[in-house]
Design a protein around this motif. Structure first.
Motif, PDB file in Angstrom:
ATOM      1  N   LEU A   1       0.964  -1.175  -0.048  1.00  0.00           N
ATOM      2  CA  LEU A   1      -0.037  -0.006  -0.070  1.00  0.00           C
ATOM      3  C   LEU A   1       0.767   1.175  -0.114  1.00  0.00           C
ATOM      4  N   VAL A   2       0.564   2.048  -0.937  1.00  0.00           N
ATOM      5  CA  VAL A   2       1.286   3.322  -0.963  1.00  0.00           C
ATOM      6  C   VAL A   2       0.388   4.762  -0.429  1.00  0.00           C
ATOM      7  N   ALA A   3       0.336   5.018   0.366  1.00  0.00           N
ATOM      8  CA  ALA A   3      -0.395   6.305   0.898  1.00  0.00           C
ATOM      9  C   ALA A   3       0.375   7.110   1.768  1.00  0.00           C
ATOM     10  N   ASP A   4       0.233   8.637   1.375  1.00  0.00           N
ATOM     11  CA  ASP A   4       0.530   9.533   2.126  1.00  0.00           C
ATOM     12  C   ASP A   4      -0.042   9.919   3.268  1.00  0.00           C
ATOM     13  N   CYS A   5       0.531  10.727   4.299  1.00  0.00           N
ATOM     14  CA  CYS A   5      -0.196  11.114   5.741  1.00  0.00           C
ATOM     15  C   CYS A   5      -1.608  11.666   5.536  1.00  0.00           C
ATOM     16  N   SER A   6      -1.760  12.430   4.320  1.00  0.00           N
ATOM     17  CA  SER A   6      -3.012  13.075   4.320  1.00  0.00           C
ATOM     18  C   SER A   6      -4.268  12.113   4.311  1.00  0.00           C
ATOM     19  N   LYS A   7      -3.991  10.714   4.166  1.00  0.00           N
ATOM     20  CA  LYS A   7      -4.812  10.028   4.039  1.00  0.00           C
ATOM     21  C   LYS A   7      -5.520   9.472   5.378  1.00  0.00           C
TER      22      LYS A   7
ATOM     23  N   ASP B   1       0.977  -6.537   3.033  1.00  0.00           N
ATOM     24  CA  ASP B   1       2.159  -6.896   3.578  1.00  0.00           C
ATOM     25  C   ASP B   1       3.161  -5.827   3.876  1.00  0.00           C
ATOM     26  N   THR B   2       3.308  -4.740   3.251  1.00  0.00           N
ATOM     27  CA  THR B   2       3.856  -3.557   3.574  1.00  0.00           C
ATOM     28  C   THR B   2       3.336  -2.235   3.315  1.00  0.00           C
ATOM     29  N   PHE B   3       3.163  -1.476   4.204  1.00  0.00           N
ATOM     30  CA  PHE B   3       2.419  -0.010   4.232  1.00  0.00           C
ATOM     31  C   PHE B   3       3.506   1.094   4.179  1.00  0.00           C
ATOM     32  N   PHE B   4       3.724   1.622   2.918  1.00  0.00           N
ATOM     33  CA  PHE B   4       4.465   2.544   2.611  1.00  0.00           C
ATOM     34  C   PHE B   4       4.136   3.951   2.741  1.00  0.00           C
ATOM     35  N   THR B   5       4.379   4.712   3.812  1.00  0.00           N
ATOM     36  CA  THR B   5       3.713   6.200   3.956  1.00  0.00           C
ATOM     37  C   THR B   5       4.979   7.176   4.263  1.00  0.00           C
ATOM     38  N   ASP B   6       4.853   8.457   4.713  1.00  0.00           N
ATOM     39  CA  ASP B   6       5.751   9.534   4.800  1.00  0.00           C
ATOM     40  C   ASP B   6       5.556  10.021   6.239  1.00  0.00           C
TER      41      ASP B   6
ATOM     42  N   GLY C   1      -0.984   0.328  16.186  1.00  0.00           N
ATOM     43  CA  GLY C   1      -1.017  -1.010  16.927  1.00  0.00           C
ATOM     44  C   GLY C   1      -1.568  -1.887  16.149  1.00  0.00           C
ATOM     45  N   HIS C   2      -2.664  -1.645  15.273  1.00  0.00           N
ATOM     46  CA  HIS C   2      -3.340  -2.955  14.484  1.00  0.00           C
ATOM     47  C   HIS C   2      -2.259  -3.325  13.415  1.00  0.00           C
ATOM     48  N   CYS C   3      -1.228  -2.562  12.864  1.00  0.00           N
ATOM     49  CA  CYS C   3      -0.304  -3.070  11.903  1.00  0.00           C
ATOM     50  C   CYS C   3       0.605  -3.936  12.623  1.00  0.00           C
ATOM     51  N   ARG C   4       0.923  -3.840  14.185  1.00  0.00           N
ATOM     52  CA  ARG C   4       1.824  -4.429  14.922  1.00  0.00           C
ATOM     53  C   ARG C   4       0.955  -5.875  15.018  1.00  0.00           C
ATOM     54  N   ASP C   5      -0.197  -5.856  15.509  1.00  0.00           N
ATOM     55  CA  ASP C   5      -0.868  -7.056  15.701  1.00  0.00           C
ATOM     56  C   ASP C   5      -1.174  -8.051  14.592  1.00  0.00           C
ATOM     57  N   TRP C   6      -1.242  -7.442  13.153  1.00  0.00           N
ATOM     58  CA  TRP C   6      -1.514  -7.955  11.999  1.00  0.00           C
ATOM     59  C   TRP C   6      -0.391  -8.415  11.258  1.00  0.00           C
ATOM     60  N   GLY C   7       0.782  -7.916  11.791  1.00  0.00           N
ATOM     61  CA  GLY C   7       2.102  -8.234  11.141  1.00  0.00           C
ATOM     62  C   GLY C   7       2.250  -7.482   9.813  1.00  0.00           C
ATOM     63  N   THR C   8       1.574  -6.090   9.635  1.00  0.00           N
ATOM     64  CA  THR C   8       1.897  -5.537   8.539  1.00  0.00           C
ATOM     65  C   THR C   8       3.008  -4.687   8.665  1.00  0.00           C
ATOM     66  N   LYS C   9       3.946  -4.645   7.879  1.00  0.00           N
ATOM     67  CA  LYS C   9       5.227  -3.736   8.272  1.00  0.00           C
ATOM     68  C   LYS C   9       4.850  -2.298   7.490  1.00  0.00           C
ATOM     69  N   ILE C  10       5.345  -1.392   8.508  1.00  0.00           N
ATOM     70  CA  ILE C  10       5.601   0.055   8.113  1.00  0.00           C
ATOM     71  C   ILE C  10       6.729   0.484   7.739  1.00  0.00           C
ATOM     72  N   ASP C  11       6.803   0.963   6.531  1.00  0.00           N
ATOM     73  CA  ASP C  11       8.038   1.641   5.829  1.00  0.00           C
ATOM     74  C   ASP C  11       7.846   2.836   5.702  1.00  0.00           C
ATOM     75  N   LEU C  12       8.563   3.612   6.579  1.00  0.00           N
ATOM     76  CA  LEU C  12       8.479   5.292   6.557  1.00  0.00           C
ATOM     77  C   LEU C  12       9.461   6.034   5.653  1.00  0.00           C
ATOM     78  N   ALA C  13       8.842   6.612   4.674  1.00  0.00           N
ATOM     79  CA  ALA C  13       9.829   7.372   3.704  1.00  0.00           C
ATOM     80  C   ALA C  13       9.626   8.980   4.374  1.00  0.00           C
ATOM     81  N   ILE C  14      10.917   9.011   5.167  1.00  0.00           N
ATOM     82  CA  ILE C  14      10.921  10.360   5.691  1.00  0.00           C
ATOM     83  C   ILE C  14      12.244  11.020   5.388  1.00  0.00           C
TER      84      ILE C  14
END
Length: 253
Positions: free
Chosen positions: A204-210, A226-231, A240-253
């Motif tokens: 998933l690619v979604a900036d923080c405005s979402k 599987d992986t959520f790419f955001t900024d 917390g949901h992502c941790r519980d569900w095993g969804t990786k967060i990848d921060l593009a900062i």
């Protein structure tokens, strides 16, 4: 109500950036924060902006922001997110890119990849990748949505069902605190559900405005990603949901 020159300028800034803050506007226009708060309150009264803590955002609802406006929103963030996402896609694989300005940014970052098969229901993605001699492109047929070059409907879904992709890269119009991915067009949502089912991994690619927008139709849950790419840092409950569900967060900062 007629807008003042400053209020018209504030609205244009919001259209370009997706949101405005009281402090930044006060500094920009060299007025007090109380003056800006009054401006934002009046703009909210007209329905052109929604007030949030510390500022205002473009209103959400049952209609999406126009495509040309979406293209100009958060361009730098979308580029960073796309770069991080493309780095996780290896050469020699199959990829689906769906409708959206964020997935179009990913397409631009894939131009240097080799031996890719890209399937898309986004005419803009196909045109971006058409200049690459090392990328085979397949366009999912269907009803052309002229407003943004998207292909939707039963024909689109039926073609997607013929594939099993290594990766799917999708966007969304909103992401709520329950972890649901949301959109506006029910036909597009149906296509996106099929894309997720037919992918071995989904990004998933979604900036923080979402995080501050809403939309009426549910695509899926972050548990399906599987992986959520955001900024920006993901809000606490969502993280917390992502941790519980095993969804990786990848921060593009």
């Amino acid at each position: 109500m007629a807008l003042s020159f400053r209020q018209a300028d504030i609205l244009e800034i919001a259209k370009k950036e997706g949101k405005v803050t009281v402090e930044e506007l006060a500094e920009r226009f060299d007025v007090t924060v109380q003056t800006i708060r009054r401006d934002l309150a009046e703009l909210a009264d007209t329905g052109t902006l929604d007030r949030v803590h510390g500022g205002a955002v473009l209103p959400s609802g049952v209609t999406n922001i126009g495509y040309e406006h979406r293209r100009s929103l958060h361009e730098a963030a979308k580029e960073r997110i796309a770069r991080r996402c493309a780095a996780q896609i290896p050469d020699g694989c199959s990829v689906f890119l769906n409708i959206g300005t964020s997935t179009e940014a990913v397409a631009r970052e894939l131009l240097e990849h080799h031996n890719l098969l890209v399937v898309t229901n986004n005419m803009n993605v196909a045109n971006i990748l058409a200049v690459s001699p090392d990328c085979e492109i397949m366009v999912a047929g269907g009803l052309l949505r002229r407003s943004d070059g998207g292909l939707i409907g039963n024909l689109t879904t039926q073609m997607i069902e013929q594939f099993k992709f290594d990766f799917a890269v999708i966007g969304c119009s909103a992401l709520d605190e329950d972890g649901d991915l949301l959109d506006f067009d029910i036909q597009e949502v149906s296509v996106s559900k099929t894309i997720i089912r037919q992918a071995r991994k989904t990004f998933l690619v979604a900036d923080c405005s979402k995080f501050s927008r809403t939309a009426p139709a549910r695509i899926a849950s972050l548990r399906d990603i599987d992986t959520f790419f955001t900024d920006a840092t993901v809000p606490g409950r969502l993280a917390g949901h992502c941790r519980d569900w095993g969804t990786k967060i990848d921060l593009a900062i």
